[in-house]
Design an enzyme around this catalytic site. Structure first.
Site, mmCIF file in Angstrom:
data_model
loop_
_atom_site.group_PDB
_atom_site.id
_atom_site.type_symbol
_atom_site.label_atom_id
_atom_site.label_comp_id
_atom_site.label_asym_id
_atom_site.label_seq_id
_atom_site.Cartn_x
_atom_site.Cartn_y
_atom_site.Cartn_z
ATOM 1 N N ALA A 124 1.120 -1.209 0.005
ATOM 2 C CA ALA A 124 -0.007 0.044 -0.197
ATOM 3 C C ALA A 124 0.804 1.134 0.003
ATOM 4 O O ALA A 124 1.438 1.617 0.981
ATOM 5 C CB ALA A 124 -0.891 0.085 1.413
ATOM 6 N N MET A 125 0.916 1.801 -1.153
ATOM 7 C CA MET A 125 1.617 3.081 -1.227
ATOM 8 C C MET A 125 0.645 4.251 -1.550
ATOM 9 O O MET A 125 0.838 5.228 -0.806
ATOM 10 C CB MET A 125 2.792 2.933 -2.504
ATOM 11 C CG MET A 125 3.795 1.947 -2.426
ATOM 12 S SD MET A 125 4.884 1.741 -4.068
ATOM 13 C CE MET A 125 4.326 0.247 -4.547
ATOM 14 N N SER A 132 1.670 9.174 -7.942
ATOM 15 C CA SER A 132 3.247 9.325 -8.420
ATOM 16 C C SER A 132 4.120 10.167 -7.537
ATOM 17 O O SER A 132 5.261 9.656 -7.365
ATOM 18 C CB SER A 132 3.160 10.090 -9.767
ATOM 19 O OG SER A 132 2.035 9.679 -10.498
ATOM 20 N N GLU A 244 9.141 -4.974 -9.831
ATOM 21 C CA GLU A 244 7.708 -4.518 -10.187
ATOM 22 C C GLU A 244 7.317 -4.174 -11.392
ATOM 23 O O GLU A 244 6.630 -4.764 -12.113
ATOM 24 C CB GLU A 244 7.374 -3.452 -9.012
ATOM 25 C CG GLU A 244 5.841 -3.185 -9.497
ATOM 26 C CD GLU A 244 5.149 -2.419 -8.147
ATOM 27 O OE1 GLU A 244 5.974 -2.172 -7.193
ATOM 28 O OE2 GLU A 244 4.134 -1.934 -8.390
ATOM 29 N N ARG A 270 -13.128 -15.432 -40.304
ATOM 30 C CA ARG A 270 -14.254 -14.374 -40.637
ATOM 31 C C ARG A 270 -14.073 -14.049 -42.202
ATOM 32 O O ARG A 270 -12.986 -13.537 -42.799
ATOM 33 C CB ARG A 270 -14.100 -12.872 -39.916
ATOM 34 C CG ARG A 270 -14.952 -11.968 -40.142
ATOM 35 C CD ARG A 270 -16.277 -12.254 -39.741
ATOM 36 N NE ARG A 270 -17.275 -11.114 -39.785
ATOM 37 C CZ ARG A 270 -18.612 -11.113 -39.525
ATOM 38 N NH1 ARG A 270 -19.137 -12.405 -39.064
ATOM 39 N NH2 ARG A 270 -19.447 -10.300 -39.654
ATOM 40 N N GLN A 281 -4.963 -6.486 -47.799
ATOM 41 C CA GLN A 281 -3.649 -6.329 -47.621
ATOM 42 C C GLN A 281 -3.439 -5.406 -46.170
ATOM 43 O O GLN A 281 -2.778 -5.436 -45.510
ATOM 44 C CB GLN A 281 -3.064 -5.392 -48.654
ATOM 45 C CG GLN A 281 -1.611 -5.149 -48.424
ATOM 46 C CD GLN A 281 -1.223 -4.403 -49.735
ATOM 47 O OE1 GLN A 281 -1.668 -3.023 -49.817
ATOM 48 N NE2 GLN A 281 -0.073 -4.787 -50.318
ATOM 49 N N GLY A 342 -17.310 -5.704 -35.158
ATOM 50 C CA GLY A 342 -18.137 -5.469 -34.257
ATOM 51 C C GLY A 342 -18.127 -6.431 -33.011
ATOM 52 O O GLY A 342 -18.570 -6.189 -31.683
ATOM 53 N N ASN A 368 3.573 5.979 -17.144
ATOM 54 C CA ASN A 368 4.563 5.721 -18.122
ATOM 55 C C ASN A 368 5.555 7.353 -18.308
ATOM 56 O O ASN A 368 6.457 7.429 -18.662
ATOM 57 C CB ASN A 368 4.026 5.519 -19.444
ATOM 58 C CG ASN A 368 3.983 4.113 -19.393
ATOM 59 O OD1 ASN A 368 3.902 3.337 -18.335
ATOM 60 N ND2 ASN A 368 3.337 3.411 -20.769
HETATM 61 C C1 LIG Z 1 -6.076 -1.193 -10.776
HETATM 62 C C2 LIG Z 1 -4.857 -0.489 -10.186
HETATM 63 C C3 LIG Z 1 -4.123 -1.367 -9.147
HETATM 64 C C4 LIG Z 1 -3.288 -0.346 -8.285
HETATM 65 N N1 LIG Z 1 -2.525 -1.276 -7.468
HETATM 66 C C5 LIG Z 1 -1.813 -0.635 -6.454
HETATM 67 C C6 LIG Z 1 -1.096 -1.177 -5.561
HETATM 68 O O1 LIG Z 1 -1.077 -2.675 -5.157
HETATM 69 N N2 LIG Z 1 -0.484 -0.416 -4.456
HETATM 70 C C7 LIG Z 1 -0.359 0.914 -4.601
HETATM 71 O O2 LIG Z 1 0.244 1.536 -3.704
HETATM 72 N N3 LIG Z 1 -0.867 1.385 -5.577
HETATM 73 C C8 LIG Z 1 -1.541 0.891 -6.519
HETATM 74 N N4 LIG Z 1 -2.224 1.355 -7.709
HETATM 75 C C9 LIG Z 1 -1.968 3.076 -7.823
HETATM 76 C C10 LIG Z 1 -1.038 3.345 -8.856
HETATM 77 O O3 LIG Z 1 0.336 2.890 -8.850
HETATM 78 C C11 LIG Z 1 -1.208 4.938 -9.001
HETATM 79 O O4 LIG Z 1 -2.747 4.924 -9.700
HETATM 80 C C12 LIG Z 1 -0.242 5.315 -9.859
HETATM 81 O O5 LIG Z 1 0.896 5.606 -9.497
HETATM 82 C C13 LIG Z 1 -0.533 6.919 -10.566
HETATM 83 O O6 LIG Z 1 -0.885 7.661 -9.323
HETATM 84 P P1 LIG Z 1 -2.412 8.481 -9.136
HETATM 85 O O7 LIG Z 1 -3.367 7.425 -9.670
HETATM 86 O O8 LIG Z 1 -2.161 9.114 -8.044
HETATM 87 O O9 LIG Z 1 -2.240 9.664 -10.539
HETATM 88 P P2 LIG Z 1 -1.318 11.150 -10.285
HETATM 89 O O10 LIG Z 1 -0.189 10.836 -9.710
HETATM 90 O O11 LIG Z 1 -2.314 12.031 -9.949
HETATM 91 O O12 LIG Z 1 -1.147 11.163 -11.967
HETATM 92 C C14 LIG Z 1 -2.139 11.589 -12.707
HETATM 93 C C15 LIG Z 1 -1.458 12.038 -14.178
HETATM 94 O O13 LIG Z 1 -0.293 12.871 -14.365
HETATM 95 C C16 LIG Z 1 0.636 12.434 -14.597
HETATM 96 N N5 LIG Z 1 1.928 12.884 -13.908
HETATM 97 C C17 LIG Z 1 2.096 12.687 -12.382
HETATM 98 N N6 LIG Z 1 3.345 13.045 -12.286
HETATM 99 C C18 LIG Z 1 3.757 13.826 -13.448
HETATM 100 C C19 LIG Z 1 5.106 14.179 -13.852
HETATM 101 N N7 LIG Z 1 6.097 14.670 -12.716
HETATM 102 N N8 LIG Z 1 5.380 14.474 -14.849
HETATM 103 C C20 LIG Z 1 4.393 14.094 -15.784
HETATM 104 N N9 LIG Z 1 3.312 13.575 -15.671
HETATM 105 C C21 LIG Z 1 2.931 13.342 -14.404
HETATM 106 C C22 LIG Z 1 0.319 10.684 -14.348
HETATM 107 O O14 LIG Z 1 1.439 10.038 -15.435
HETATM 108 C C23 LIG Z 1 -0.846 10.597 -14.796
HETATM 109 O O15 LIG Z 1 -1.023 10.579 -16.267
HETATM 110 C C24 LIG Z 1 -3.303 0.874 -8.379
HETATM 111 C C25 LIG Z 1 -3.826 1.678 -9.406
HETATM 112 C C26 LIG Z 1 -4.702 0.750 -10.237
HETATM 113 C C27 LIG Z 1 -5.434 1.763 -11.232
#
Ligand SMILES: Cc1cc2nc3c(=O)[nH]c(=O)nc-3n(C[C@H](O)[C@H](O)[C@H](O)COP(=O)(O)OP(=O)(O)OC[C@H]3O[C@@H](n4cnc5c(N)ncnc54)[C@H](O)[C@@H]3O)c2cc1C
Length: 382
Positions: A124-125, A132, A244, A270, A281, A342, A368
């Protein structure tokens, strides 16, 4: 081209795992998708067969398997469906924290149960206000004579409902400067007072994966559950996040290969305008392009896996393969769904599910964009 790290033993494991999954997973997967979770019973069966953390030493219940076995297990799980990502998360993401930073006592207490399926793990991060930007998390664990008192909320946690042990990223020193120096890892057990699950989250994909919120309200965490040293959590994360991200790339390429297999079979069968769709092509060029990109991705990924297995520093390469393969899986999903016409939009076709499952791989385990900031740093641009 076969990866050099794959031996005959790995292939034997692949065959037996495939047989196991044909009996125990494929027939039930659609039901699990509807139920929103994989039953615990499946975890126990995985454990009985030795598919949980086989890389652990024998004294902890594993058989000292190399990372090649993890690759095979993750690929075969992905072929069933991306919803089984929780198994790879347990095997190759969370349990490695316990093994790397746990004391002997902690390892003896937790690791054997992680190999039998009795104990499911999560990490849980992420919090509602911090994904991020990990250094800005708000969950705290404040030490007193009695232990740690944890307060905060986590969200999007994979295996969140099933988890018996959660590695929680928290601040033991909320005033540290820089902030990341106040971060520690704490292992929270299922029955900890003040720890509860929030909602099981409804997602657009990975439906069989139980993803949930976790809540800590004056949760009483024993001093014995601190993982590693206080204030070192951020460094531990930086080390472990490489594997990871590699796991996510392995899943992405396996998903690409599965979607191409499905689509090649479909377009051959199909017909339109009196011919098979495969004879156009456009279909041939599209699929030839995708096959090329997937093989390029596979080659780079395999090279990165080899380097990781040799203990090399692969931070740049892992970041590259994570963003590239997960951008690719989105493209392959989109194009392959389109080639199904479809029918590709109908839930009864596997490609529809894969189309829903693919995009999240570019978001989790470090989005990414974050991967590109790491690469830019390695290039000396920052
Ligand atoms: C199905 C699922 C499973 C998950 N499992 C886990 C888990 O087990 N444990 C856990 O801890 N987390 C988990 N996560 C969380 C996941 O790691 C986060 O959603 C992810 O790190 C992005 O954080 P955020 O959702 O807060 O987006 P944000 O950090 O708010 O980012 C929103 C957008 O801004 C962009 N952005 C952010 N910072 C920058 C920057 N510096 N430069 C450019 N663009 C930027 C991001 O790329 C994104 O497109 C999970 C998420 C999902 C959807």
């Amino acid at each position: 081209m076969k990866a050099s790290y794959i031996t005959e033993e790995h292939e034997i494991l692949r065959q037996s795992l495939r047989k196991f999954l044909e009996k125990e997973a494929y027939p039930y997967y659609d039901d699990w998708e509807k139920a929103g979770e994989v039953p615990r019973d499946f975890w126990r069966k995985l454990g009985e067969q030795g598919y949980l953390c086989p890389w652990l030493d024998e004294e902890y219940g594993g058989f000292g398997a190399d990372f090649g076995y993890s690759v095979v297990i993750n690929e075969e799980m992905e072929k069933v469906g991306t919803g089984l990502i929780g198994v790879g998360l347990h095997n190759d993401i969370v349990v490695p924290y316990l093994e790397a930073y746990g004391t002997e006592e902690q390892k003896k207490k937790w690791l054997p149960k992680c190999t039998t399926g009795e104990c499911i793990t999560a990490i849980a991060m992420t919090e509602p206000g911090a994904g991020s930007d990990l250094a800005s998390i708000k969950t705290t664990a404040i030490e007193s004579d009695q232990g740690f008192t944890m307060n905060g909320e986590k969200t999007f946690i994979t295996n969140g409902i099933h988890a018996d042990l959660v590695v929680v990223v928290c601040k033991t020193d909320p005033h540290a400067s820089p902030a990341y120096k106040g971060i520690s890892l704490m292992v929270v057990e299922r029955d900890t007072s003040g720890f509860s699950r929030g909602r099981k989250l409804e997602k657009i994909g990975l439906n069989s994966q139980d993803t949930s919120e976790l809540i800590f309200e004056d949760a009483a965490v024993s001093k014995d559950n601190l993982l590693g040293k206080k204030g070192e959590g951020f460094y531990y994360l930086m080390n472990q996040l490489q594997q990871e991200r590699l796991i996510v790339g392995i899943g992405a390429i396996a998903a690409c290969e599965r979607m191409l297999e499905l689509t090649v079979a479909y377009v051959k069968e199909r017909k339109a305008f009196g011919k098979s769709i495969a004879s156009f092509q456009n279909t041939q060029f599209k699929l030839a392009e995708l096959q090329t990109e997937v093989e390029i991705g596979r080659t780079f990924l395999d090279r990165t896996i080899e380097a990781h297995m040799n203990g090399e520093d692969v931070v740049k390469e892992v970041s590259m393969s994570k963003w590239w393969t997960t951008d690719l899986v989105k493209k392959v999903a989109m194009e392959c769904m389109h080639l199904h016409g479809g029918y590709g939009y109908m839930e009864e076709y596997e490609i529809a599910r894969r189309f829903r499952d693919a995009p999240v791989t570019a978001i989790y385990a470090g989005s990414n964009e974050i991967m590109k900031t790491i690469i830019a740093k390695k290039m000396g641009l920052v």
